[in-house]
Enzyme design. Sequence first.
Site, PDB file in Angstrom:
ATOM      1  N   CYS A  70      41.741  40.058  63.806  1.00 20.66           N
ATOM      2  CA  CYS A  70      41.314  39.042  64.781  1.00 20.66           C
ATOM      3  C   CYS A  70      40.612  37.850  64.131  1.00 20.66           C
ATOM      4  O   CYS A  70      41.247  36.993  63.542  1.00 20.66           O
ATOM      5  CB  CYS A  70      40.453  39.688  65.858  1.00 20.66           C
ATOM      6  SG  CYS A  70      40.369  38.706  67.383  1.00 20.66           S
ATOM      7  N   GLU A  81      43.092  45.734  67.793  1.00 17.21           N
ATOM      8  CA  GLU A  81      41.723  45.975  67.329  1.00 17.21           C
ATOM      9  C   GLU A  81      40.990  46.921  68.290  1.00 17.21           C
ATOM     10  O   GLU A  81      41.090  46.784  69.520  1.00 17.21           O
ATOM     11  CB  GLU A  81      41.023  44.615  67.278  1.00 17.21           C
ATOM     12  CG  GLU A  81      39.571  44.600  66.885  1.00 17.21           C
ATOM     13  CD  GLU A  81      38.994  43.179  66.911  1.00 17.21           C
ATOM     14  OE1 GLU A  81      37.935  42.989  66.301  1.00 17.21           O
ATOM     15  OE2 GLU A  81      39.603  42.277  67.525  1.00 17.21           O
ATOM     16  N   LYS A 138      37.045  44.891  58.907  1.00 13.37           N
ATOM     17  CA  LYS A 138      37.003  43.479  59.302  1.00 13.37           C
ATOM     18  C   LYS A 138      35.942  42.742  58.481  1.00 13.37           C
ATOM     19  O   LYS A 138      34.835  43.252  58.287  1.00 13.37           O
ATOM     20  CB  LYS A 138      36.699  43.384  60.798  1.00 13.37           C
ATOM     21  CG  LYS A 138      36.829  42.002  61.404  1.00 13.37           C
ATOM     22  CD  LYS A 138      36.696  42.094  62.923  1.00 13.37           C
ATOM     23  CE  LYS A 138      36.870  40.751  63.608  1.00 13.37           C
ATOM     24  NZ  LYS A 138      36.806  40.873  65.074  1.00 13.37           N
TER      25      LYS A 138
END
Length: 612
Positions: A163, A44, A111
Amino acid sequence: MSAIKIGAAPLNQTPLDWSGNLQRIVSAINEAREKKVELLCFPELAITGYGSEDLFLSYWFPIKALDQLKTLLPHCKGITVAIGLPVRIENKVYNTMAIVENGKLKGFVAKQYMAIDGVHYEFRWFTPWKAHGIIDLDFFGEKIPFGDISFHHKTIHYGFEICEDAWRGPIRPGYRLCERKVDLIFNPSASHFAMGKTLERKELIEFSSKEFDCYYCYVNLLGNEAGRMIFDGETMLAKSGKVLYRNQLLSYQDFQVLTFEVKEEVQEIARILSKEEEFVQAASLGLFDYLRKSKSRGFVLSLSGGADSSTVAILVAEMVRRGIQELGLENFCKKISFPIPQNSASAEKELVNQLLTTAYQGTKNSSVDTFKSAKELAESLGATFYHWTIDEEVGTYTQKIEDAIGRKLTWAEDDITLQNIQARTRSPIIWMLANINNALLLATSNRSEGDVGYTTMDGDTSGSISPIAAVDKYFILHWLRWAEKNLDRPGLALVNSLQPSAELRPAERTQTDEKDLMPYSLIVEIEKLAIRDRRSPMDVFLILKEEIQIEDQILKGYIKKFFQLWSRNQWKRERLAPSFHLDQFNVDPKTWYRFPILSGGYKEELEQLDQL
């Protein structure tokens, strides 16, 4: 699904080091291509670094990240690469993965869930993307798909959970990817290191691969990127609830290229480290990166002979030992810009001697035992060791204030004043040594002291960095005994024989830390409930009453003392030197636990304890 070779590339990046960050990415891509990797995933925000903080809010910063991505495209010939970066769309910034196939940008995955607990503050910078949403993004005149997208490579259908996306239970993107029948999910992460955390990740990744009936590949950032958070570079591949690959954590390398054949057999699984091993490896890596990225010439440490400063000294020595072991002597010296020692047999001690300068600053209240402890430890490590006394300077300060106020200071009336002036007098001269050496001054406060303010501001808190401020004293005392044997550090023998004491009162006043405060083992239990779990004083009492064999009134007294000292000393925690996040939680208001500097100090809550 045909067999292919995939790869993951943990990276040690630095905010605003545009050329260095890009060079590491390109080097990793080249190595992956040489290893016949077809599909390579970076962590990321790998282009900018996760720790860029409010730079993400700048208009120019995400634009520069897109420029870096454009520069990267020609380096992706003959391979598919997934790389993390921020993307600004009008007044919103998104945390994304860009997918580049054979030099052509195929799309951006955004995300969907932000990490907002503990050390994370992502809602300040990023906007979550909505499930199923897809738009076209203008990328230098070309329309590129952006949003909730999955991709194909040969016969493989793959997608991403970035994540925090993976930690959101039944609403996580993985369920939608499963409905799309993906064969492979990548989880590119910037997940901070904490002792014992790898077991949580392992459980999540095993569950994910079984629940979604696919290969699940996790890849994390590496190193002390921006000062406080340390990333461990953990990489795992799992299928059908079984880990097929796991690397060893906390590498000193700039990057790693870890490759796996997509097949069911176990390929390589590194041993899970003990908490003691994790602590020394994470803290030593943190110091290594902090030293080289700050372009400092070493460390200076006020070595008292006690547990805290001795721990910090060992961590520096282990930084050198591990750096030589992993990088080789020549490459380690090159990274820290130090000359290579001529005698390779004594290279480790020679480098410690150049990198670590220590000083024992005694007073008439200091003991012979702590002097011997400090001297023997420094000599065993090879550190430069100075010693002097500060009684003359303390006497001068004391005389000046006595003349000003017209009376003598006494231990009966001025205990804290007379203790603190000793700690503060040590600060200017040790700072001189740090300035002379162009070195980082290492502070030695631990988390237990931070909880209750058992530290002198502008005295023992002085420093450029505080490596153990996020670790409790009870663990440190245990770790030193472990380190003496398991790290082969015989110089710790005398340290481990001493009872912790500030040695600021005359010997006849028998000062020890636990006598001043409470047992360190109890501070740990109270802080876990009060700070980590955010329990009230009453909750803390009722829980500990069942778990610890101690009289109710004594337990109440300790709990009251903890909360009162905690509230009174928030201003100190606001001023502590930057520290590494190493445990499940810390007490740094800049990274984990915010608390008002001025408050009512739990007055009503503590009165309720007396009524029980």
